[in-house]
Design a protein around this motif. Structure first.
Motif, PDB file in Angstrom:
ATOM      1  N   UNK A 232       0.828  -1.211   0.000  1.00 51.09           N
ATOM      2  CA  UNK A 232       0.000   0.000   0.000  1.00 51.09           C
ATOM      3  C   UNK A 232       0.861   1.259   0.000  1.00 51.09           C
ATOM      4  N   UNK A 233       1.947   1.265   0.760  1.00 50.59           N
ATOM      5  CA  UNK A 233       2.833   2.424   0.815  1.00 50.59           C
ATOM      6  C   UNK A 233       3.483   2.672  -0.542  1.00 50.59           C
ATOM      7  N   UNK A 234       3.997   1.614  -1.161  1.00 54.14           N
ATOM      8  CA  UNK A 234       4.653   1.745  -2.466  1.00 54.14           C
ATOM      9  C   UNK A 234       3.640   2.184  -3.527  1.00 54.14           C
ATOM     10  N   UNK A 235       2.430   1.673  -3.453  1.00 55.81           N
ATOM     11  CA  UNK A 235       1.378   2.084  -4.383  1.00 55.81           C
ATOM     12  C   UNK A 235       1.134   3.593  -4.263  1.00 55.81           C
ATOM     13  N   UNK A 236       1.032   4.096  -3.049  1.00 60.61           N
ATOM     14  CA  UNK A 236       0.809   5.525  -2.797  1.00 60.61           C
ATOM     15  C   UNK A 236       1.983   6.368  -3.298  1.00 60.61           C
ATOM     16  N   UNK A 237       3.201   5.979  -2.922  1.00 61.54           N
ATOM     17  CA  UNK A 237       4.395   6.734  -3.307  1.00 61.54           C
ATOM     18  C   UNK A 237       4.569   6.738  -4.822  1.00 61.54           C
ATOM     19  N   UNK A 238       4.309   5.618  -5.457  1.00 54.54           N
ATOM     20  CA  UNK A 238       4.507   5.530  -6.903  1.00 54.54           C
ATOM     21  C   UNK A 238       3.518   6.378  -7.698  1.00 54.54           C
ATOM     22  N   UNK A 239       2.317   6.620  -7.165  1.00 53.23           N
ATOM     23  CA  UNK A 239       1.378   7.543  -7.822  1.00 53.23           C
ATOM     24  C   UNK A 239       2.020   8.924  -7.907  1.00 53.23           C
ATOM     25  N   UNK A 240       2.618   9.344  -6.817  1.00 53.89           N
ATOM     26  CA  UNK A 240       3.275  10.656  -6.769  1.00 53.89           C
ATOM     27  C   UNK A 240       4.492  10.669  -7.685  1.00 53.89           C
ATOM     28  N   UNK A 241       5.310   9.616  -7.629  1.00 48.90           N
ATOM     29  CA  UNK A 241       6.522   9.534  -8.453  1.00 48.90           C
ATOM     30  C   UNK A 241       6.194   9.539  -9.943  1.00 48.90           C
ATOM     31  N   UNK A 242       5.142   8.839 -10.338  1.00 47.63           N
ATOM     32  CA  UNK A 242       4.757   8.823 -11.758  1.00 47.63           C
ATOM     33  C   UNK A 242       4.368  10.225 -12.229  1.00 47.63           C
ATOM     34  N   UNK A 243       3.619  10.940 -11.399  1.00 45.58           N
ATOM     35  CA  UNK A 243       3.223  12.313 -11.768  1.00 45.58           C
ATOM     36  C   UNK A 243       4.429  13.224 -11.914  1.00 45.58           C
TER      37      UNK A 243
ATOM     38  N   UNK B 111       7.485  12.151 -12.695  1.00 40.38           N
ATOM     39  CA  UNK B 111       8.480  11.559 -13.586  1.00 40.38           C
ATOM     40  C   UNK B 111       9.680  10.991 -12.841  1.00 40.38           C
ATOM     41  N   UNK B 112       9.497  10.622 -11.587  1.00 40.27           N
ATOM     42  CA  UNK B 112      10.590  10.065 -10.778  1.00 40.27           C
ATOM     43  C   UNK B 112      10.553   8.542 -10.832  1.00 40.27           C
ATOM     44  N   UNK B 113      11.700   7.912 -10.530  1.00 35.85           N
ATOM     45  CA  UNK B 113      11.725   6.440 -10.535  1.00 35.85           C
ATOM     46  C   UNK B 113      10.783   5.863  -9.472  1.00 35.85           C
ATOM     47  N   UNK B 114      10.212   4.723  -9.799  1.00 36.22           N
ATOM     48  CA  UNK B 114       9.277   4.077  -8.881  1.00 36.22           C
ATOM     49  C   UNK B 114      10.007   3.246  -7.834  1.00 36.22           C
ATOM     50  N   UNK B 115       9.370   3.110  -6.687  1.00 38.81           N
ATOM     51  CA  UNK B 115       9.838   2.210  -5.634  1.00 38.81           C
ATOM     52  C   UNK B 115       9.262   0.821  -5.892  1.00 38.81           C
ATOM     53  N   UNK B 116       9.877  -0.189  -5.297  1.00 40.78           N
ATOM     54  CA  UNK B 116       9.360  -1.562  -5.354  1.00 40.78           C
ATOM     55  C   UNK B 116       9.318  -2.104  -3.933  1.00 40.78           C
ATOM     56  N   UNK B 117       8.347  -2.951  -3.651  1.00 42.50           N
ATOM     57  CA  UNK B 117       8.250  -3.526  -2.305  1.00 42.50           C
ATOM     58  C   UNK B 117       9.502  -4.353  -2.011  1.00 42.50           C
ATOM     59  N   UNK B 118       9.870  -4.393  -0.746  1.00 50.43           N
ATOM     60  CA  UNK B 118      11.008  -5.226  -0.333  1.00 50.43           C
ATOM     61  C   UNK B 118      10.661  -6.698  -0.468  1.00 50.43           C
TER      62      UNK B 118
END
Length: 183
Positions: A105-116, A118-125
């Protein structure tokens, strides 16, 4: 014998202590580092040792800063047993499952922001399949009953009174005929 501190030394989270004795590599606790998102991501993604070279893990208790990195270590090649008390094994199941879910859930939230941005996405550990690997390797030991985790490395759990199942870990190490106690 060599003991190397990889977390919870100079900080209060991410307990991981590597004990090397007679060719055996035992990790005392496999804790998740918890802190600011980017620092946490970096520290938890790349341990300072190769998880595939570990013979076993000994858990003192089921708080995430002591057991929460185990699924990541399994995903990176750790194949040994994880030794713990009955109470610790019982708590590891919901703790690690919840940790995987929270990360998703955290990575899903952060990646929405990163995509907007243009930053690299995080991946779950780690995910639930990695948690399952860990739960399948939990090996339960009663308090005050010594057991071997590797040649020349014996462990005894002693009641700690911290949380359900928590234990002080007493190690007896035999290296080239020299016996030492660490605990």
């Amino acid at each position: 014998m060599k003991i190397t501190f990889h977390g919870a030394a100079g900080e209060v989270t991410g307990s991981q202590h590597l004990i090397e004795c007679g060719g055996a590599r035992i990790l005392l606790d496999g804790g998740l580092f918890q802190g600011r998102r980017e620092e946490t991501y970096r520290k938890n993604r790349h341990p300072a040792y190769d998880p595939a070279t570990l013979h076993a893990v000994v858990l003192s208790h089921a708080h995430l800063d002591h057991c929460g990195l185990l699924p990541r270590l399994a995903a990176q090649g750790f194949r040994g047993l994880i030794h713990c008390t009955p109470g610790t094994a019982e708590l590891c199941d919901p703790m690690l499952r919840d940790s995987a879910h929270v990360q998703e859930k955290d990575v899903e939230f952060v990646n929405k922001i990163h995509r907007r941005k243009g930053q690299p996405e995080f991946h779950v550990l780690y995910g639930l399949p990695d948690v399952e690997q860990v739960l399948d390797r939990l090996t339960i030991h009663d308090l005050h009953r010594p057991f071997d985790v590797a040649p020349g490395v014996q462990v005894k759990f002693i009641e700690a009174g911290h949380v359900l199942g928590s234990a002080q870990v007493l190690l007896e190490l035999d290296e080239r005929g020299q016996r030492r106690r660490v605990g």
